[in-house]
Write a protein that holds these residues in place. Structure first.
Motif, PDB file in Angstrom:
ATOM      1  N   GLY A 105      -4.700  13.888  -0.592  1.00 32.67           N
ATOM      2  CA  GLY A 105      -3.341  14.386  -0.727  1.00 32.67           C
ATOM      3  C   GLY A 105      -3.215  15.273  -1.949  1.00 32.67           C
ATOM      4  O   GLY A 105      -4.181  15.435  -2.713  1.00 32.67           O
ATOM      5  N   ASN A 112       0.363  14.896   4.069  1.00 32.10           N
ATOM      6  CA  ASN A 112       0.567  13.454   3.995  1.00 32.10           C
ATOM      7  C   ASN A 112      -0.670  12.799   3.408  1.00 32.10           C
ATOM      8  O   ASN A 112      -1.775  12.995   3.910  1.00 32.10           O
ATOM      9  N   THR A 157      -2.706  10.286   3.456  1.00 36.73           N
ATOM     10  CA  THR A 157      -3.322   9.135   4.121  1.00 36.73           C
ATOM     11  C   THR A 157      -4.703   9.530   4.612  1.00 36.73           C
ATOM     12  O   THR A 157      -4.974  10.702   4.892  1.00 36.73           O
ATOM     13  N   SER A 205      -4.498  11.217   8.009  1.00 41.29           N
ATOM     14  CA  SER A 205      -4.131  12.633   7.963  1.00 41.29           C
ATOM     15  C   SER A 205      -5.317  13.487   7.536  1.00 41.29           C
ATOM     16  O   SER A 205      -5.538  14.571   8.089  1.00 41.29           O
ATOM     17  N   GLY A 208       3.356   3.907   2.375  1.00 39.80           N
ATOM     18  CA  GLY A 208       2.941   4.487   3.645  1.00 39.80           C
ATOM     19  C   GLY A 208       2.597   3.444   4.685  1.00 39.80           C
ATOM     20  O   GLY A 208       2.706   2.235   4.445  1.00 39.80           O
ATOM     21  N   ASP A 256       8.004   8.735   2.752  1.00 39.57           N
ATOM     22  CA  ASP A 256       7.608   9.889   3.563  1.00 39.57           C
ATOM     23  C   ASP A 256       8.107  11.134   2.843  1.00 39.57           C
ATOM     24  O   ASP A 256       9.311  11.368   2.798  1.00 39.57           O
ATOM     25  N   PRO A 257       7.220  11.892   2.218  1.00 38.84           N
ATOM     26  CA  PRO A 257       5.757  11.834   2.292  1.00 38.84           C
ATOM     27  C   PRO A 257       5.203  10.604   1.569  1.00 38.84           C
ATOM     28  O   PRO A 257       5.901   9.955   0.791  1.00 38.84           O
ATOM     29  N   HIS A 258       3.919  10.334   1.834  1.00 34.73           N
ATOM     30  CA  HIS A 258       3.290   9.120   1.339  1.00 34.73           C
ATOM     31  C   HIS A 258       2.685   9.341  -0.051  1.00 34.73           C
ATOM     32  O   HIS A 258       1.459   9.282  -0.253  1.00 34.73           O
TER      33      HIS A 258
END
Length: 259
Positions: A105, A126, A128, A131, A224, A243-245
């Motif tokens: 990220g 995002n 994660t 993602s 998240g 969100d966003p994480h």
């Protein structure tokens, strides 16, 4: 008549920050900036991982054996940077020729630039692993994955599906902290903690282990979906999910839960 004093969006709310000490300050600063009261009480800490395995990986990285690398946490970035320093390897020179350099990220990407001296090629919006996996382009060659011992294998599967060969190395280990301070346990039991800000599945597992059967209350907020899943695993209801994480999203989620 004097204008009423402006109050932040978390005014007076007491927020448990269960991150390790070296990671808690930024979230605590953001909470305090909107007049919340951060309560730092680490539920987990980090320890060295496979030191020899990481040393070998850094040597192979220096020799050009890898086609790519993916960094999925700040701890992984720090561990790789420290291993490079210990082996007298310039991380920027070793990483810049890679065809793939993923960061989980924007904040991890910034740390890659700062500590590893190079620019990631793949950074999902995002933060994660899933993602990052979806953003991986097709390719061939070995990809170094310096990560924690509790990491999932989702990224490995995404790399394989895109044609790459993952080489995971345990760069650090996440262990449950020795205890929570007695005053924090008393605050949790006495209803004096309004919000609990979980930033990783490991912080949830550590919290549940350390609190045990003691009573506690407070609204749970997560960074998240992976962290939310860990909460559900332990029967914890989630009041809000970021969100966003990232920390910006987490602060907004804390404000929603407080409202």
């Amino acid at each position: 008549m004097a204008a009423p004093e402006s109050r932040g969006r978390l005014a007076g709310r007491r927020v448990l920050v269960p991150r390790p000490p070296h990671q808690a300050s930024e979230l605590s600063r953001r909470i305090a900036a909107v007049d919340g009261v951060p309560i730092e009480a680490a539920t987990v800490t980090t320890a060295p991982g496979d030191v020899e395995g990481l040393r070998v990986a850094v040597t192979r990285l220096h020799e050009g054996a890898y086609a790519g690398a993916c960094l999925t946490s700040a701890n992984g970035v720090h561990a790789l940077a420290d291993a490079c320093a210990g082996a007298d390897v310039d991380p920027g020179s070793a990483l810049r020729p890679l065809r793939l350099l993923g960061a989980v990220g924007p904040r991890t990407a910034a740390l890659v630039r700062d500590r590893l001296g190079t620019e990631p090629t793949v950074v999902p919006a995002n933060a994660t692993g899933a993602s990052l996996g979806r953003a991986i382009p097709d390719g061939r060659g070995e990809v170094l994955l310096p990560r924690g011992d509790r990491a999932t294998r989702d990224l490995d599967r995404a790399l394989v599906a895109a044609g790459w060969t993952p080489d995971p190395v345990v760069a650090y280990r996440t262990v449950t902290a020795d205890r929570l301070p007695p005053e924090v346990l008393a605050d949790l039991a006495g209803g004096r903690v309004d919000l609990l800000a979980f930033t990783a599945a490991s912080t949830v597992h550590g919290f549940v282990e350390l609190v045990g059967d003691r009573p506690w209350s407070g609204r749970v907020v997560t960074i998240g979906p992976v962290t939310s899943a860990a909460c559900r695993e332990h029967g914890l209801g989630v009041a809000a999910e970021a969100d966003p994480h990232d920390l910006d999203g987490l602060l907004a989620a804390l404000e929603r839960a407080a409202g």
